[in-house]
Structure formats: structure tokens, C-alpha cells
Design an enzyme around this catalytic site. Sequence first.
Site, PDB file in Angstrom:
ATOM      1  N   PHE A  54       0.853  -1.188   0.000  1.00 26.71           N
ATOM      2  CA  PHE A  54       0.000   0.000   0.000  1.00 26.71           C
ATOM      3  C   PHE A  54       0.884   1.232   0.000  1.00 26.71           C
ATOM      4  O   PHE A  54       1.771   1.373   0.851  1.00 26.71           O
ATOM      5  CB  PHE A  54      -0.919   0.027   1.232  1.00 26.71           C
ATOM      6  CG  PHE A  54      -1.833   1.236   1.236  1.00 26.71           C
ATOM      7  CD1 PHE A  54      -3.084   1.191   0.621  1.00 26.71           C
ATOM      8  CD2 PHE A  54      -1.430   2.435   1.810  1.00 26.71           C
ATOM      9  CE1 PHE A  54      -3.909   2.313   0.589  1.00 26.71           C
ATOM     10  CE2 PHE A  54      -2.257   3.568   1.785  1.00 26.71           C
ATOM     11  CZ  PHE A  54      -3.494   3.498   1.182  1.00 26.71           C
ATOM     12  N   LYS A  56       2.913  10.485   7.990  1.00 21.95           N
ATOM     13  CA  LYS A  56       2.161  10.105   9.200  1.00 21.95           C
ATOM     14  C   LYS A  56       2.661  10.768  10.492  1.00 21.95           C
ATOM     15  O   LYS A  56       2.295  11.883  10.785  1.00 21.95           O
ATOM     16  CB  LYS A  56       2.088   8.594   9.321  1.00 21.95           C
ATOM     17  CG  LYS A  56       1.288   7.997   8.138  1.00 21.95           C
ATOM     18  CD  LYS A  56       0.353   6.884   8.514  1.00 21.95           C
ATOM     19  CE  LYS A  56      -0.706   6.677   7.449  1.00 21.95           C
ATOM     20  NZ  LYS A  56      -0.429   5.601   6.511  1.00 21.95           N
ATOM     21  N   ASP A 100       9.246   2.571   1.788  1.00 24.77           N
ATOM     22  CA  ASP A 100       8.105   3.356   2.256  1.00 24.77           C
ATOM     23  C   ASP A 100       7.940   3.111   3.758  1.00 24.77           C
ATOM     24  O   ASP A 100       7.431   2.073   4.173  1.00 24.77           O
ATOM     25  CB  ASP A 100       6.849   2.919   1.471  1.00 24.77           C
ATOM     26  CG  ASP A 100       5.591   3.643   1.933  1.00 24.77           C
ATOM     27  OD1 ASP A 100       5.616   4.273   3.007  1.00 24.77           O
ATOM     28  OD2 ASP A 100       4.567   3.551   1.210  1.00 24.77           O
TER      29      ASP A 100
END
Length: 771
Positions: A133, A247, A218
Site C-alpha cells: 500500500f 504520518k 516506504d
Amino acid sequence: MGTNLVEIENQYTSGVYGKRPVEIVRGQGALLWDAEGRRYIDCMAGHGVANIGHGRTEIAAALAAQAQRLTTCPEVVYNDVRARLLERLAQVTPEGLNNFFLCNSGTEAVEGAFKFARLVTGRTGIIATLRGFHGRSMGALSATWEKHYREPFAPLIPDVSHIRYNDLNAAANAITEDTAAVIIELVQAEGGVHVAQEEYVQGLAALCRERGALLIIDEIQTGFGRTGTLFACEQYGVQPAILCLAKSLAGGVPMGAVCLGTRVMESGHISKGSHGSTFGGNPLACAAALATLEILEHEELANRAAALGAHAQQRLRSMQSPLVREVRGRGLLIGIELTKRVQPYLEALCERGVLALPAGANVLRLLPPLVIDQTQLDEALDIVQEVLRGSSRPVQPPTGTNSLLDAPMPDVGLLVSILNIASLSRQESTLAHFLVEQAQQMGLYAYVDEVGNFVASTHPEPTDQPAVVLLGHMDTVPGNIPVRIEGDLLYGRGAVDAKGPLAAFICATARVAKQIKAANVQPIVVVGAVEEEAATSRGARGIVGRYQPSACIIGEPSSSRAVTIGYKGRLLIDGCVTQQSSHSAGPARSSNEVAVAYWERVRRHAEEWNQQHAGSSAFAALQPSLRSIQSTHDGLEERTSFTIGYRLPPAFELSALREQLQRWAYEDDLHIQFSGEEVAYQTTRTIPLARAFIAAIRSTGVQPAFKHKTGTSDMNVVGPHWGQNIVAYGPGDSSLDHTPNEHISLTEYTHAIDVLEHVLHTLAAQRETAL
Ligand SMILES: *Cc1c(COP(=O)(O)O)cnc(C)c1O
């Protein structure tokens, strides 16, 4: 419930989100509260944003300060805060990553990474992994694997392919001289919490190096301590060419970063104008990120994630349940793969006060803030186990149950919640209404009365029977203290003075209410009064006529092992001297000198009085204090005003003192006014209530003690009306009242609830035998 707001949001939202039926309005650490005041343990952390926890005052302060200086500043000019963040990022990110493109989200970081990879290599191919993702904009989405995210938007960007994860052969077959980059997560988070193997990641890095492709890692979700090290890369011994972050980077403020390694920087292909972002690197987000990095380091949150994660995984692995196929994860990124679809279990958890995430169709993902304390984590794990244990269907709790009651430490939950609601004198209304909701959910009759007091009772009101009245207060003195738990200590304004004792009253009464038959006993009434800290005591005055208590417990800290049986009286004097300005070298006394001379008379008089009457007992002494003094001077007139407060011993002849004070004031042409007058109140150790406390404290294996207080409380207000069967009791060390260090021991708080429960049972039984 805020159904209204739920409806409004449903009506006006885009409709792309599947929502849970909770309206979260507040957070602190690893806890969240909904609009009804229900507490949740957060195991979502905003999908990994809230690593440092909710409600961080450091972030609020950094944002407030920066917002006043400068909020926006594009990267085409230099900025002090951005410079400091870039330098800091170079220090904390893995070796070899020393340059950064700042953006505003994870998706943007991935987009940026792809653009840099194509720019630097001159190739187009991008290889991602099954179950990966990476975001949802057209470029990032091309690398995201999940079909139902991608298919409606085809065609996506060309030359993006997916290979099996943790399969080095697949990688060896796929990476060619057309490959610009391979992108992976080190723990596939959204895709089911799958952890990359070390040989795989190292092999991949080697393949990329050999074939001229860039390895993009990532760490948008795994970064900033989540997996037990600041970045998961550190555990794999690899240096990516590009690292994507977002985040948790700015502690909750939107921010992303593309970290660029030497391969990228030394390619010579990064040209001016090849990428950009209006908001990227704005000073507001940079200030928040600096504060976040400071917290992560100072609180050693990565180590904390490692330790708590190991504990949690060990607990979950030892759980026996046919429903659980496997427990996986790193640090506090934990996946529990189920043999069934996860959705109903998420709902059952939510109903029991735990907010957790899915990771694919049948994996339950736990992603708590790294600041979660072990008690909270264990409470969440208990609930997870309860929901998953052995049953093939989720346990449906009866509707209307309250997680505050079901949780192992509901009493602490109540106190934490109310510490989070500010309640200065005359601003108690929010707290009063919150308490009404809580008390009702705990099985009591509750309402806010006409002066604003919170009232909760075991019986419906009004009642004409005698009652046991527990009189606490809601208001606190000013001075915000961030609510936090450190070991056994709960910090917060009002933890000792007001809210600790009041919460203990409510919890003990709710316990007793569940056990007694209401018809057989007299009502127990808890009052949270308004304005106790103000001289007005409006709350207590408002109820003196309403009840004729058989016993009254005043909610003030005495420590859980002691009972207070006396408070001194009080007299406040506001004084003022005004006169024409005179030359400072002249013969006339200034207004300041007059005021100070008056105070000196008051002080000497008390000293003499005490020598004759008080001996060494502070409780028997007359204690004046100069509470405030200020002067103004406008060139024509000078004016000094001051407040003197007396603590008065029992049976003190007040009228003589007042006359004396007036006479001195008259002599010096000074105006005084009396306010806040209370006589001292004292009861004895032999009243039934004091005996009940002695027995209750002894029954817990502790030696009881008695106290006299040199301050005043609402006991002074109600004592003269309600007779002698009155004591003050409450957990907490009263020397912490009104200090910046106000905190309460949770052990003592719980002990006080046990003692109170015992006392209330005794009082109830006295009534039953009397009838
Ligand atoms: C959340 C996430 C993204 C996307 O980040 P947004 O800020 O939602 O755009 C990308 N990659 C990973 C691994 C993520 O967890």
C-alpha cells in the site's frame, strides 16, 4: 448522543469513507473520548499518525508560537525553522540520506519518490509488491496492490508492476535495465501486517544496486519508532536510495518527506523546477515536526514500542482461540490474522471501548500510540482476548453498557476524564453536565440544580427523608497542568483538590447503589458544588436548606487513611488607601506606607493574641496573611489596595476583631470592607460518622488518623446548619492543592473508594436496623 452532528456529517461528506458510529471529540495520550464522554483506548493512532499520543501540549505550544511568528513561507525563500528541521532530519534518518523534499502527506511522498526515481535513472519502470500500500493518488495508487482501490480508476500510470513479497527470485526476474525503482514497505501494514525478511530486503538492495534501479523504502507507517527503532531500516542494515516518510512526522500535523540518498543527489539530474509544493516545508509543520522529534527522542518511544510490542505479542500468541490463525508484527504494529472476517470483531471492540483497525479482510491490526501505558495496553489486550476467545461469533455486549464500567479500571477512567475538563469557579457547567451523563450511566439519578451544582443520588429527588450527603466541589484554581499518568501518579489540575475526592464519591456511591435495595435505606446524595474556591461558596449555600442530612462527608483531600474533623474559620478584608500625590521626600506618608503600617498592626496583634491563647497549636492560632497588595499612581493621586485573609480558630470572638480592625482603619483614614466570613467548624472523633470511617479504614489493614485543617472548606458553610455528624474525607495529599505539581496516587484514590464504599454500607445498615 450527537446524532445531529452524525447526520450533518453524513449529509455533507463525500461518501468515500466507511464510518464507525462514534463521534470522537477529544484525546489524551492513548485515550480518546466521544461526545457522550465515553472513553476509548486508541489502537488506531490515526492510522499511525499519533505515535507521540493525543493532546500533546508541546505540539500545541510549538504550533501556537510558530503561528504567531509565521505560518506560510514557500521554499523559494529560506526559513529558520525549516533549516533546523532539515538539519535534524539528516541527523535522525539512516546514514546516507541527507537531503529532503518536504510535502504534506504520505501519498505525496510516494509521488515525489517516483518522480525523482524516473528523473534520476532516466527509466520508467516501477516495481511494487503484492499486498503493498502506497497511497491513492494516480501515481501512488499505481503502486498500491489492492484491486478494489485501483480498478475503478484504470488506466493508471504505465510501467508499474507487482511482484510477490519476500520472494527474491521474483525480484531477480522482474528488475531489468528499464527499472527505475523498486518500492517496498518493511512491514506491509495495510496489506495484512506482513514483515519483510532480512535476506529479502538485503538481496533486493543488492539487486537494485547491480542493475541500476533505486530502492525506495516506504516507512510512512513504520517510521518514527513504530517498529521498535526510529526507522525499521535500521533493523535490516540497508540504505535505501529514497525513503518515504509522513504520518507521525509532525505529531499530527500533515507533513511528508522524501528523503534522498547520495545516488539521487549525485546523479546531477535534479533540476530546478522539476518538482514542488505550495505547502511543502511550511514553518508551521516544520515547528511541529521539530517538537515531535524531540519528544520521540526524549521519551525514548522507539524503545518503548519495542518493549511494549514484545509484551503484547507474547500475550496474544499465548492466547488460545480457534479464531486466531497467526500473530505477526514488529514493535507496536501488530496484526492478528483471524480465520473469519474481521469487521464484526472490530465493532465488538468498539462497543467495549477499544478502537482498532483492519488490515485486509481478516487481519485485526493494533496500532496504539507509542506512549500508551502498560495498564492501558493490557486493558485493551484483555478486551481483545475477551472478544476473540473461543467464540465463533463476536460477543455482543448488552446494549447501553458503558465501557467505563466494564473496563478493569473504570474508576480511574472517570477521574482522568474529568481532569480533562477545565472547571474554574463560575465555569463549571461543562463538567456538571458531563458528570450527570456519567452518573446516569453508572446507575444513579443525576441532574444539574438551579445554582449549577451537579447532584447524583441513589433515589429520585426530591426526597423528604433524611439523606447521607457527600458534598464535594467541581471548581479548581487556575493553572493548567497537562493530564498524564506516570507510574502510579495521575497529574492534573484538581487531581487532589476537588476532582479526586468528588470522583471517589461518585464511584463509591455507584457501587453501593448496585448492592442495596433502595426502599430499605436512606438516600445517598453526591453533590459537586460550584464556587467552593471562590469566597462566595454559592454551591454549598444553595443546598443547605434542601437537605437535612443524617451524615455529611465533605470532599476535601485528607489522604485515604485520615479523616478531617475541623476546619478553621476565615475572614477576608479588602482595604484601600487613596491620597493626593506627595513628593517622595516630603513629610507625609505615602499610601503604600499607610497600607503596610496597617498590615504590621494586624500582624503584631495576632502575634500577641496567639501568645496569650494559642500556645503552639496552629489550629488554635489566629493567622492573618497579606494576600495581595498593589498600588497605582497617576501623578495626581496615589492609591494602594490590599487584601488580608485571616484563618480563625474555633470559638473565636469575631465581632471584637472586626471592631478593632475598623478602629485602626478609621485612625489612618483607610477604607476596609469585610468579605468571605466563615466561623471555624470542629466536630469530634466520637460522632457516628468518624467511627464508621475508623472501622472502614482499619478494615483495609491501615491505621486511621484524624486531622484538623488550617484552611476552610464548604464544611464551614454547611456545618452550622447541619449539626455535628460531619467529617471531611478524600484521597490526596492536601499540600499539593493549588500547586503546579498537583497529582494523586491512583492506589490511594482506589483505596479511598473502598473506604467510602465501606462507610456508606455502614450508614445504610444503621438505617435498616433503626427502622
Ligand atoms: C498511509 C500510508 C500511505 C499514504 O499516506 P497518506 O498520508 O494517507 O497519503 C502510503 N504508504 C504507507 C505505507 C502508508 O501506511
